[in-house]
Design a protein around this motif. Sequence first.
Motif: not given
Length: 309
Positions: A138-143, A155-165, A185-190, A208-214
């Motif tokens: 699930a997005l924005s839910a650490p696992f 390890l703990e990983v959180e996937a979050f949506a980023v602008p992509g294609k 479709d495209t995520v970043g990882l913490h 691209g960088l959205t405000d929430s991603l920044r």
Amino acid sequence: MRIIVLGSAAGGGYPQWNCNSEYCRLARNDSTRAFPRTQSSLAVTADGSRYLLLNCSPDLRQQLNQTEPLHPREGLRSSPVKAVVLTNGDVDHIAGLLTMRESEPFSIYASARVHRILTTNSIFNVLNPEYVRRHTIALSAPFRPEDAHGRPLGLEVEAFAVPGKVALFLEDASRGGDFGTEEGDTVGLHVRSPESGASFHYIPGCAGLTDSLRQRLDGSGLLFFDGTLFRDDEMITMGVGKKTGRRMGHISMNGEDGSLAAFRDLCIDRKIFIHINNTNPVLVENSPERKIVEQAGWTVSRDGQVIDL
Ligand code: MLT
Ligand code: MN
């Protein structure tokens, strides 16, 4: 936590098999001026013995062979690679799964959208479900990633949506300018070590960088970020392609709408470009463009680079 850069290039690698450009010739013929690079992927470990792969490139076999900590060590058949997290469904990030088909237990973590690519392409059925466990994240839910037997990797990983294609091979022009792209479709990882608190971000594809991603990235200790192109139109001006970076779903480094400008005011201790296309002049050691990114506080990742956090 230890991070090993398995591959630092974008799709196609560097040099790319059919590319006879000046930069690709340099990578073939003068490794003092341009280091060859495989397609982007990181290996991460919390305990020094069990590894989580972030993406799984078509060059995985070569990457594993040239990375001693990832060689089999137990019994006749084994691997330190216990799990894989996917950030999108492009060929350069999933095709290595086909290398991992020899009845070896491991876990795959991906968004529902990316899992759909694996389930609808029957070639991935070579990953025997008796051995390979698929987890939808699930997005924005650490696992906490686990091996195929349910043992946490520390390890703990959180996937979050980023602008992509959406993946290139799934583009649907009838669905408008974004070709049918959907969230996930495209995520970043913490990625974080709960034990030490150390963490980093990995975003090999970003449009691209959205405000929430920044906001999310501000204050990061370490960021691996999409370094596909230096100039948005460089594939066209070099005569090797028809697409801009924007069309491919990637923010480019240069210009007022580029990543160097977008990150200028963010506070990030260490910024490293990864997923670098074979047309990007930062691949050439001492190029003017390499100096520009370094002056802006970035470095360019290399295969085999190790970072301990
Ligand atoms: C991309 O990053 O744009 C893709 O990897 C392109 C591709 O699939 O070749
Ligand atoms: Mn790619």
